[in-house]
Design a protein around this motif. Structure first.
Motif, PDB file in Angstrom:
ATOM      1  N   LEU A   1     -19.564  -7.738  -0.785  1.00 35.17           N
ATOM      2  CA  LEU A   1     -21.018  -7.887  -0.700  1.00 35.17           C
ATOM      3  C   LEU A   1     -21.582  -8.269  -2.074  1.00 35.17           C
ATOM      4  CD1 LEU A   1     -22.845  -7.522   1.716  1.00 35.17           C
ATOM      5  CD2 LEU A   1     -23.342  -5.198   0.963  1.00 35.17           C
ATOM      6  N   ALA A   2     -21.036  -7.659  -3.119  1.00 35.60           N
ATOM      7  CA  ALA A   2     -21.510  -7.953  -4.477  1.00 35.60           C
ATOM      8  C   ALA A   2     -21.182  -9.396  -4.858  1.00 35.60           C
ATOM      9  CB  ALA A   2     -20.877  -6.983  -5.480  1.00 35.60           C
ATOM     10  N   VAL A   3     -20.004  -9.860  -4.443  1.00 34.43           N
ATOM     11  CA  VAL A   3     -19.625 -11.247  -4.742  1.00 34.43           C
ATOM     12  C   VAL A   3     -20.584 -12.201  -4.042  1.00 34.43           C
ATOM     13  CG1 VAL A   3     -17.867 -13.013  -4.419  1.00 34.43           C
ATOM     14  CG2 VAL A   3     -17.202 -10.711  -5.119  1.00 34.43           C
ATOM     15  N   TRP A   4     -20.852 -11.881  -2.767  1.00 36.78           N
ATOM     16  CA  TRP A   4     -21.793 -12.695  -2.000  1.00 36.78           C
ATOM     17  C   TRP A   4     -23.170 -12.643  -2.652  1.00 36.78           C
ATOM     18  CZ3 TRP A   4     -23.511 -11.520   3.742  1.00 36.78           C
ATOM     19  CH2 TRP A   4     -24.145 -12.660   4.256  1.00 36.78           C
ATOM     20  N   ALA A   5     -23.579 -11.434  -3.060  1.00 36.41           N
ATOM     21  CA  ALA A   5     -24.894 -11.254  -3.674  1.00 36.41           C
ATOM     22  C   ALA A   5     -25.013 -12.059  -4.967  1.00 36.41           C
ATOM     23  CB  ALA A   5     -25.146  -9.772  -3.951  1.00 36.41           C
TER      24      ALA A   5
ATOM     25  N   ALA B   1     -24.824  -9.988 -12.714  1.00 34.32           N
ATOM     26  CA  ALA B   1     -26.034 -10.640 -13.199  1.00 34.32           C
ATOM     27  C   ALA B   1     -26.047 -10.693 -14.726  1.00 34.32           C
ATOM     28  CB  ALA B   1     -27.265  -9.887 -12.683  1.00 34.32           C
ATOM     29  N   ASN B   2     -25.364  -9.718 -15.353  1.00 36.98           N
ATOM     30  CA  ASN B   2     -25.408  -9.655 -16.813  1.00 36.98           C
ATOM     31  C   ASN B   2     -24.235 -10.349 -17.496  1.00 36.98           C
ATOM     32  OD1 ASN B   2     -27.797  -8.302 -16.751  1.00 36.98           O
ATOM     33  ND2 ASN B   2     -26.855  -6.285 -16.852  1.00 36.98           N
ATOM     34  N   LEU B   3     -23.413 -11.044 -16.719  1.00 35.49           N
ATOM     35  CA  LEU B   3     -22.315 -11.782 -17.350  1.00 35.49           C
ATOM     36  C   LEU B   3     -22.912 -12.849 -18.270  1.00 35.49           C
ATOM     37  CD1 LEU B   3     -19.792 -12.271 -14.416  1.00 35.49           C
ATOM     38  CD2 LEU B   3     -19.536 -10.827 -16.418  1.00 35.49           C
ATOM     39  N   ASP B   4     -22.306 -13.013 -19.440  1.00 34.75           N
ATOM     40  CA  ASP B   4     -22.773 -13.977 -20.421  1.00 34.75           C
ATOM     41  C   ASP B   4     -22.798 -15.380 -19.810  1.00 34.75           C
ATOM     42  OD1 ASP B   4     -23.175 -15.632 -22.529  1.00 34.75           O
ATOM     43  OD2 ASP B   4     -21.502 -14.874 -23.743  1.00 34.75           O
TER      44      ASP B   4
ATOM     45  N   ALA C   1     -28.517 -10.413  -2.426  1.00 33.07           N
ATOM     46  CA  ALA C   1     -28.582  -9.368  -3.445  1.00 33.07           C
ATOM     47  C   ALA C   1     -29.739  -8.432  -3.155  1.00 33.07           C
ATOM     48  CB  ALA C   1     -28.734  -9.995  -4.827  1.00 33.07           C
ATOM     49  N   ARG C   2     -30.896  -9.028  -2.879  1.00 31.77           N
ATOM     50  CA  ARG C   2     -32.073  -8.200  -2.670  1.00 31.77           C
ATOM     51  C   ARG C   2     -31.936  -7.368  -1.393  1.00 31.77           C
ATOM     52  NH1 ARG C   2     -36.734 -11.653  -2.537  1.00 31.77           N
ATOM     53  NH2 ARG C   2     -35.382 -13.137  -3.598  1.00 31.77           N
ATOM     54  N   ALA C   3     -31.494  -8.027  -0.319  1.00 31.73           N
ATOM     55  CA  ALA C   3     -31.397  -7.335   0.966  1.00 31.73           C
ATOM     56  C   ALA C   3     -30.366  -6.212   0.920  1.00 31.73           C
ATOM     57  CB  ALA C   3     -31.047  -8.334   2.067  1.00 31.73           C
ATOM     58  N   SER C   4     -29.205  -6.485   0.310  1.00 28.69           N
ATOM     59  CA  SER C   4     -28.152  -5.470   0.336  1.00 28.69           C
ATOM     60  C   SER C   4     -28.517  -4.281  -0.543  1.00 28.69           C
ATOM     61  CB  SER C   4     -26.811  -6.069  -0.075  1.00 28.69           C
ATOM     62  OG  SER C   4     -26.919  -6.653  -1.344  1.00 28.69           O
ATOM     63  N   LEU C   5     -29.147  -4.557  -1.686  1.00 28.40           N
ATOM     64  CA  LEU C   5     -29.551  -3.441  -2.548  1.00 28.40           C
ATOM     65  C   LEU C   5     -30.659  -2.621  -1.900  1.00 28.40           C
ATOM     66  CD1 LEU C   5     -29.408  -4.809  -6.191  1.00 28.40           C
ATOM     67  CD2 LEU C   5     -28.074  -2.960  -5.177  1.00 28.40           C
ATOM     68  N   ALA C   6     -31.577  -3.306  -1.211  1.00 30.49           N
ATOM     69  CA  ALA C   6     -32.655  -2.585  -0.536  1.00 30.49           C
ATOM     70  C   ALA C   6     -32.083  -1.687   0.554  1.00 30.49           C
ATOM     71  CB  ALA C   6     -33.656  -3.574   0.057  1.00 30.49           C
TER      72      ALA C   6
ATOM     73  N   SER D   1     -26.100 -15.419  -4.018  1.00 28.12           N
ATOM     74  CA  SER D   1     -27.329 -15.574  -3.239  1.00 28.12           C
ATOM     75  C   SER D   1     -28.313 -14.467  -3.582  1.00 28.12           C
ATOM     76  CB  SER D   1     -27.006 -15.550  -1.739  1.00 28.12           C
ATOM     77  OG  SER D   1     -28.144 -15.153  -1.016  1.00 28.12           O
ATOM     78  N   GLU D   2     -29.419 -14.869  -4.126  1.00 23.16           N
ATOM     79  CA  GLU D   2     -30.464 -13.929  -4.521  1.00 23.16           C
ATOM     80  C   GLU D   2     -30.942 -13.103  -3.334  1.00 23.16           C
ATOM     81  OE1 GLU D   2     -33.125 -12.163  -7.138  1.00 23.16           O
ATOM     82  OE2 GLU D   2     -31.493 -13.561  -7.563  1.00 23.16           O
ATOM     83  N   LYS D   3     -31.020 -13.769  -2.152  1.00 23.61           N
ATOM     84  CA  LYS D   3     -31.521 -13.097  -0.948  1.00 23.61           C
ATOM     85  C   LYS D   3     -30.592 -11.960  -0.535  1.00 23.61           C
ATOM     86  CE  LYS D   3     -34.043 -16.537   1.541  1.00 23.61           C
ATOM     87  NZ  LYS D   3     -33.719 -17.728   2.308  1.00 23.61           N
TER      88      LYS D   3
END
Lengths: 512, 252
Positions: A36-40, A113-116, A47-52, A43-45
């Protein structure tokens, strides 16, 4: 301190079950969170949906989440068939895995998200494809952060797994719930120490792996991983090494002392006849009934009034034998369960007050109570105010209390003594009624139904003649005085007996 | 006239309503060292990235060695093109040797130790550095490793996007000259994006000045210094010229 040592060393079985449940839940959490994290990350969407979603799950109390899986799995039987377990390991696993999801997912998404961006541009620039980028760059760089998330998840999961006891899964919650029931603090403490210790060990080991990833020391993380794997394997061996338990008779018990004792008494009878048994303790009323109907437990003790009002949804109050006959018929028809017979005593709900209060207020019956209820606080167990019996009694007498409070059954009696409650919804077979010098108010309008203890068998168990034969002697063997004494022997403050010992003495007194 | 190794035909790149590159045609001959100069936002970096398809053009095509890059497998294309950029992007979890060998490793080849040593020598680094991790290196050393990594797979084409922008002036100068030498020794075609006209004039043999997604000047360094190329190009040339004049005044 000897008692504590014995209590701790007696927890091997619960500990290994706890380890397996927690490890499986975390593994499932990881298996869902990482893809899920790889998919997130793509895709911003997502990421937002799965974290929510994961955050939303986190706001549900763990106890409620565990409980919710019972009806969910029950309804899923329409899809997966009757074999789908609704209690025990599966719902506990699913609920805990959902719970473990958030910290893992959040850390993985944040790490991604924080990868250089420079490093990511280089990865593309040197010609890495999706898989290579993931395996050679993103995974190793995110690993320490993901590991930190797994660590958090592990500590949460090990703590929350103690609640799995309430849905019939063996865990380190067993001694906690059983001890809470009988104010056996040694048992409660032993359960807490064991689960806290387990959480600390897991945290340390996973911390070692995290450090190994962070400092790129292969020996460290491989070593940590190895120890974790060995621990889980040892737990698996302890749990399943001793042969299969397919043929075990599963005995259910609701969450109060009488139920624990009767479950042990049934277990001891069956063991004497050569059956292997296991216990599912601390079940809620409705859960116990459905669990037996669905075959997750084979046998348990219920009460006529409970079935009458809660399962059959009846509001009338016929005489004792007529009600019993109707229940037997209803169970046979609707659930396929067999009511093997009555145990010989009643454990009714009744309003109990201190004798002092009774004298001071001149209370004899619930009618008298109705006149002064406005100035009084009523206490009940967590189920009590939700049950139709309460509603029936309340409406029959027009009861309006100043306040109503929930207590665990054990603390209810303390609350009455300390004045936090003026009247409680007590159980008539409770030993503390005599011991605490309590007075049960009369019920002239017959608003409370009868609560004869009955032995219920799951549809499958009722077809097992040997089992039925072994259980039959228990029918009509226990009178209310014997039950009260047994209950008191585990509930009293001093010189408590274990459930096993109380059950042995009760069986002796009952001539079994 | 030698064959062009790189051609841009009608290349445009639009981000919403803004055009980063505007219908641009360009041919770059094999063996040339081309500098793309311009202010920020002039489209020079975007243009460079259409070659290794870090940016896909909205319209138009880029041909590399006779093939339309859009039709080439992405990974294979990028392995044939060395890429050096300002933020360097060394993989922090890999040693110097592993960083340098990454391209061939992706293609399933092992880069021999000897070759890694040779690459380090080319960028004037000690062979002993192979086992160092990137965070143990200075900024200049890191970009030297970045150049070595770009050259590891023996590319024909070297793309550099502000390669020396983050380096101190001394290192910048030395590494620039080193890269120019390697360009000649290895027979590379090099395209370098820079906003520093002095760097472009001193290293390249062809300077393209970009403005608003178009090429506004295409000159040799000599003719730019002699005043050709138009207003925008001359405004850029004026900066180092002015600096040189003031330095000359100081020493007079």
């Amino acid at each position: 301190m000897n008692g504590m040592w014995d209590a701790l060393t007696g927890l091997g079985d619960q500990l290994s079950a706890h380890v397996i449940l927690s490890a499986a839940a975390i593994a499932l959490g990881i298996a869902v969170a990482l893809p899920l994290a790889v998919w997130a990350s793509r895709s911003e969407k997502v990421a937002r949906a799965s974290l929510a979603f994961a955050s939303l799950v986190q706001t549900i109390p763990a106890l409620a989440l565990l409980a919710l899986f019972f009806p969910i799995l029950l309804s899923l039987r329409a899809v997966f068939g009757e074999g789908l377990p609704t209690l025990g390991f599966l719902p506990a696993l699913l609920a805990l895995a959902l719970y473990a999801l958030l910290p893992i997912l959040r850390n993985a998404v944040t790490a991604q998200a924080n990868l250089d961006p420079g490093v990511m541009e280089a990865a593309a620039g040197v010609g890495m494809n999706f898989r290579q980028r993931l395996l050679l760059v993103e995974a190793p760089l995110a690993a320490p952060y993901i590991m930190a998330g797994i660590r958090t998840a592990a500590v949460w999961t090990i703590g929350a797994a103690t609640l799995a006891t309430t849905i019939g899964q063996k865990s380190l919650g067993d001694p906690i719930f059983a001890g809470l029931q009988t104010q056996n603090w040694v048992l409660v403490l032993a359960g807490c120490i064991a689960s806290a210790g387990l959480a600390l060990v897991a945290d340390t080991l996973l911390g070692l792996i995290e450090r190994g990833f962070r400092e790129r020391r292969r020996g460290l993380w491989l070593g940590g991983l190895l120890v974790v794997a060995l621990g889980v394997i040892a737990a698996l061996f302890a749990q399943f090494g001793g042969g299969d338990d397919e043929d075990r008779v599963v005995i259910g018990a609701k969450g109060f002392s009488e139920q624990y004792i009767l479950a042990r008494l049934i277990g001891q009878q069956l063991e004497a006849e050569g059956f292997a048994v296991e216990y599912r303790d601390g079940l809620g009323s409705a859960v116990a009934h459905s669990a037996a109907a669905s075959g997750d437990i084979d046998v348990y003790v219920d009460y006529t009034g409970t079935i009458w009002t809660n399962q059959m949804k009846r509001e009338d109050n016929p005489p004792r034998d007529e009600m019993y006959a109707q229940i037997v018929e209803w169970e046979t028809e609707k659930t396929g369960m067999q009511v093997l017979g009555r145990l010989g005593f009643e454990n009714a709900y009744g309003f109990a007050v201190r004798t002092e209060t009774m004298q001071m207020r001149g209370l004899e019956s619930i009618e008298d109570l109705a006149n002064v209820a406005r100035e009084m606080t009523v206490g009940g167990d967590p189920e009590f105010f939700e049950r139709p019996e309460w509603i029936a009694v309340r409406d029959a007498y027009g009861l309006r209390f100043a306040e109503q409070r929930n207590f665990s059954p054990t603390f209810m009696y303390n609350a009455l003594q300390s004045g936090e409650a003026d009247v409680i919804g007590a159980y008539t077979s409770d030993g503390r009624i005599e011991a605490d010098d309590l007075f049960i108010l009369d019920d002239p309008r017959d608003a409370f139904p009868n609560y004869d203890a009955v032995l219920l068998l799951s549809p499958e168990a009722s077809r097992d003649e040997a089992l039925v034969g072994a259980l039959r002697p228990i029918i009509d063997s226990i009178d209310v005085a014997a039950m009260r004494e047994a209950n008191y022997s585990v509930d009293r403050e001093e010189d408590k007996l274990s459930f096993d010992e109380a059950a042995r003495r009760l069986a002796e007194r009952a001539g079994l | 006239m030698p064959e062009p190794v790189l051609t841009f035909s009608g290349v445009s790149k639009a981000y919403g309503p803004t055009r980063a590159i505007d219908a641009l045609d360009l041919a770059i001959e094999a063996g040339s060292f081309v500098a793309l100069v311009g202010a920020s936002g002039s489209g020079k970096s975007t243009l460079l990235k259409t070659v290794n398809r870090l940016v896909e053009p909205t319209t138009g095509s880029v041909t590399f060695d006779g093939d339309d890059v859009a039709g080439l497998p992405l990974a294979g294309l990028r392995r044939r093109i060395g890429y050096v950029f300002q933020s360097i992007g060394l993989f922090p979890h890999m040693s110097v040797a592993e960083n340098i060998a990454i391209g061939p490793r992706l293609a399933g080849e092992r880069l021999p130790e000897d070759r890694i040593g040779k690459l380090l020598e080319w960028v004037e680094l000690d062979r002993e550095m192979v086992d160092r991790m990137p965070d143990e290196l200075s900024g200049g050393q890191r970009q030297r490793v970045g150049v070595a990594r770009a050259l590891a797979a023996e590319p024909q084409l070297l793309l550099m996007d502000e390669p020396f922008g983050a380096l101190d002036p001394v290192t910048r100068d030395a590494l620039g000259e080193r890269v120019r030498k390697l360009h000649e020794e290895l027979g590379l075609t090099t395209v370098m994006v820079t906003h520093d006209m002095a760097e472009a004039l001193l290293l390249a043999d062809r300077v393209l000045v970009m403005d608003a997604g178009r090429i506004v000047a295409d000159e040799t360094p000599q003719s730019l210094v002699a005043g050709a190329g138009g207003e925008i190009a001359q405004a850029l040339v004026a900066v180092p010229r002015h600096q040189a004049e003031r330095l000359a005044e100081l020493s007079a």
